[in-house]
Design a protein around this motif. Structure first.
Motif, PDB file in Angstrom:
ATOM      1  N   PHE A 279     -14.481 -32.079  37.708  1.00  0.00           N
ATOM      2  CA  PHE A 279     -13.715 -32.054  38.954  1.00  0.00           C
ATOM      3  C   PHE A 279     -13.395 -33.472  39.420  1.00  0.00           C
ATOM      4  CE2 PHE A 279     -13.611 -31.299  43.662  1.00  0.00           C
ATOM      5  CZ  PHE A 279     -12.530 -30.450  43.688  1.00  0.00           C
ATOM      6  N   THR A 280     -14.393 -34.350  39.389  1.00  0.00           N
ATOM      7  CA  THR A 280     -14.214 -35.745  39.802  1.00  0.00           C
ATOM      8  C   THR A 280     -13.196 -36.445  38.900  1.00  0.00           C
ATOM      9  OG1 THR A 280     -16.498 -35.767  40.557  1.00  0.00           O
ATOM     10  CG2 THR A 280     -15.443 -37.892  40.280  1.00  0.00           C
TER      11      THR A 280
ATOM     12  N   ILE B  97     -26.838 -16.732  54.234  1.00  0.00           N
ATOM     13  CA  ILE B  97     -26.383 -17.885  53.448  1.00  0.00           C
ATOM     14  C   ILE B  97     -24.920 -17.664  53.076  1.00  0.00           C
ATOM     15  CG2 ILE B  97     -26.799 -19.318  51.415  1.00  0.00           C
ATOM     16  CD1 ILE B  97     -29.122 -19.242  53.411  1.00  0.00           C
ATOM     17  N   LYS B  98     -24.077 -18.630  53.471  1.00  0.00           N
ATOM     18  CA  LYS B  98     -22.637 -18.534  53.217  1.00  0.00           C
ATOM     19  C   LYS B  98     -22.101 -19.912  52.834  1.00  0.00           C
ATOM     20  CE  LYS B  98     -22.233 -14.787  56.439  1.00  0.00           C
ATOM     21  NZ  LYS B  98     -21.703 -14.243  57.633  1.00  0.00           N
ATOM     22  N   HIS B  99     -20.855 -19.934  52.363  1.00  0.00           N
ATOM     23  CA  HIS B  99     -20.208 -21.218  52.069  1.00  0.00           C
ATOM     24  C   HIS B  99     -18.799 -21.216  52.649  1.00  0.00           C
ATOM     25  CE1 HIS B  99     -18.331 -18.934  48.743  1.00  0.00           C
ATOM     26  NE2 HIS B  99     -17.397 -19.854  48.791  1.00  0.00           N
ATOM     27  N   GLN B 100     -18.297 -22.424  52.889  1.00  0.00           N
ATOM     28  CA  GLN B 100     -16.919 -22.556  53.359  1.00  0.00           C
ATOM     29  C   GLN B 100     -16.370 -23.904  52.944  1.00  0.00           C
ATOM     30  OE1 GLN B 100     -17.600 -22.379  57.673  1.00  0.00           O
ATOM     31  NE2 GLN B 100     -16.244 -24.125  57.891  1.00  0.00           N
ATOM     32  N   LEU B 101     -15.074 -23.910  52.657  1.00  0.00           N
ATOM     33  CA  LEU B 101     -14.379 -25.153  52.344  1.00  0.00           C
ATOM     34  C   LEU B 101     -14.115 -25.892  53.641  1.00  0.00           C
ATOM     35  CD1 LEU B 101     -11.820 -23.872  49.723  1.00  0.00           C
ATOM     36  CD2 LEU B 101     -13.725 -25.399  49.294  1.00  0.00           C
ATOM     37  N   THR B 102     -14.273 -27.213  53.607  1.00  0.00           N
ATOM     38  CA  THR B 102     -13.985 -28.043  54.775  1.00  0.00           C
ATOM     39  C   THR B 102     -13.030 -29.142  54.355  1.00  0.00           C
ATOM     40  OG1 THR B 102     -15.869 -29.492  54.343  1.00  0.00           O
ATOM     41  CG2 THR B 102     -16.263 -27.592  55.783  1.00  0.00           C
ATOM     42  N   GLY B 103     -12.623 -29.958  55.298  1.00  0.00           N
ATOM     43  CA  GLY B 103     -11.700 -31.057  55.025  1.00  0.00           C
ATOM     44  C   GLY B 103     -12.275 -32.074  54.046  1.00  0.00           C
TER      45      GLY B 103
ATOM     46  N   GLY C  86     -16.780 -29.149  51.229  1.00  0.00           N
ATOM     47  CA  GLY C  86     -17.272 -27.847  51.631  1.00  0.00           C
ATOM     48  C   GLY C  86     -18.730 -27.915  52.002  1.00  0.00           C
ATOM     49  N   GLN C  87     -19.260 -26.770  52.414  1.00  0.00           N
ATOM     50  CA  GLN C  87     -20.657 -26.727  52.808  1.00  0.00           C
ATOM     51  C   GLN C  87     -21.240 -25.354  52.524  1.00  0.00           C
ATOM     52  OE1 GLN C  87     -20.914 -27.504  56.988  1.00  0.00           O
ATOM     53  NE2 GLN C  87     -19.779 -25.683  57.581  1.00  0.00           N
TER      54      GLN C  87
ATOM     55  N   TYR D  38      -7.564 -27.121  43.595  1.00  0.00           N
ATOM     56  CA  TYR D  38      -8.672 -27.809  44.272  1.00  0.00           C
ATOM     57  C   TYR D  38      -9.540 -26.795  45.008  1.00  0.00           C
ATOM     58  CZ  TYR D  38     -11.148 -30.702  47.651  1.00  0.00           C
ATOM     59  OH  TYR D  38     -12.122 -31.281  48.417  1.00  0.00           O
ATOM     60  N   LYS D  39      -8.906 -25.911  45.773  1.00  0.00           N
ATOM     61  CA  LYS D  39      -9.644 -24.905  46.530  1.00  0.00           C
ATOM     62  C   LYS D  39     -10.442 -23.991  45.608  1.00  0.00           C
ATOM     63  CE  LYS D  39      -6.732 -24.557  50.633  1.00  0.00           C
ATOM     64  NZ  LYS D  39      -5.817 -23.695  51.392  1.00  0.00           N
ATOM     65  N   ARG D  40      -9.815 -23.560  44.516  1.00  0.00           N
ATOM     66  CA  ARG D  40     -10.480 -22.647  43.587  1.00  0.00           C
ATOM     67  C   ARG D  40     -11.699 -23.298  42.952  1.00  0.00           C
ATOM     68  NH1 ARG D  40      -8.874 -22.638  38.710  1.00  0.00           N
ATOM     69  NH2 ARG D  40      -6.698 -23.005  39.177  1.00  0.00           N
ATOM     70  N   ARG D  41     -11.538 -24.529  42.483  1.00  0.00           N
ATOM     71  CA  ARG D  41     -12.661 -25.214  41.814  1.00  0.00           C
ATOM     72  C   ARG D  41     -13.782 -25.548  42.796  1.00  0.00           C
ATOM     73  NH1 ARG D  41     -10.159 -29.367  37.438  1.00  0.00           N
ATOM     74  NH2 ARG D  41     -12.316 -29.381  36.735  1.00  0.00           N
ATOM     75  N   ALA D  42     -13.431 -26.024  43.988  1.00  0.00           N
ATOM     76  CA  ALA D  42     -14.447 -26.360  44.991  1.00  0.00           C
ATOM     77  C   ALA D  42     -15.180 -25.101  45.452  1.00  0.00           C
ATOM     78  CB  ALA D  42     -13.803 -27.070  46.178  1.00  0.00           C
TER      79      ALA D  42
END
Length: 179
Positions: free
Chosen positions: A172-173, A65-71, A74-75, A29-33
């Motif tokens: 993914f969905t 510009i950055k990204h991060q996984l969230t609960g 992500g954003q 999940y983390k890798r794909r997101a």
């Protein structure tokens, strides 16, 4: 009189099976997101014009510009610690006039004895101060600038990025619903 009924339910190791499945799912999940967020991040960066080739404090607008996984997935976001001006770049701003720059020196009674103008790169920028810009490697000092139009790169990038990741997002969905 009260009767107690005792019943046993055998889950056939369901808890252990769920735990092992969860340990397999989380990394995938983390890798794909993260891959989808990284794609959107790069698309947003493509909407930002090239840098101005200047050395100095802070980062570039693109490096903000950055990204991060969230609960909740992500954003993709702009880190204003990297580029403090990003808000004005993105949302636009009104006209700007330089503030007074320099130092008044006073004697013990509080009377002004003399004034030292502010300097930058060895240049005096006078009593009224100056705004400093670096354009194509040249340092420019001006007293004021006109308003700037908004450049909503985050919205543009998000729209294009979602188009780009649509097939991966559908896959993914489907993977999540099959779990």
């Amino acid at each position: 009189m009260v009767y107690f009924i005792e019943a046993k339910l055998d889950d056939h190791g369901l808890a252990e099976k769920l735990e092992s499945k969860a340990s397999e799912i989380a990394p995938q999940y983390k890798r794909r997101a993260s891959k989808m967020l990284f794609t959107i991040e790069n698309v947003v960066k493509n909407f930002i014009p090239r840098g101005q080739h200047c050395q100095g404090k802070g980062g570039t607008t693109k490096s903000a510009i950055k990204h991060q996984l969230t609960g909740d997935g992500g954003q993709v976001y702009a880190d204003e610690n990297t580029a403090t001006w990003f808000k004005w770049f993105h949302d636009g701003r009104g006209p700007v006039e330089a503030k007074y720059g320099g130092t008044f020196h006073r004697d013990k009674s509080g009377k002004i004895t003399h004034y030292t103008p502010q300097t930058y790169l060895g240049k005096k920028i006078g009593g009224a101060g100056a705004l400093h810009f670096c354009i194509y490697g040249k340092h420019i000092f001006v007293r004021s600038v006109k308003a700037s139009k908004p450049n909503p790169v985050m919205q543009k990038g998000a729209q294009e990025g979602f188009k780009k990741i649509k097939p991966e997002l559908d896959s993914f969905t489907q993977w999540i619903t099959e779990l």
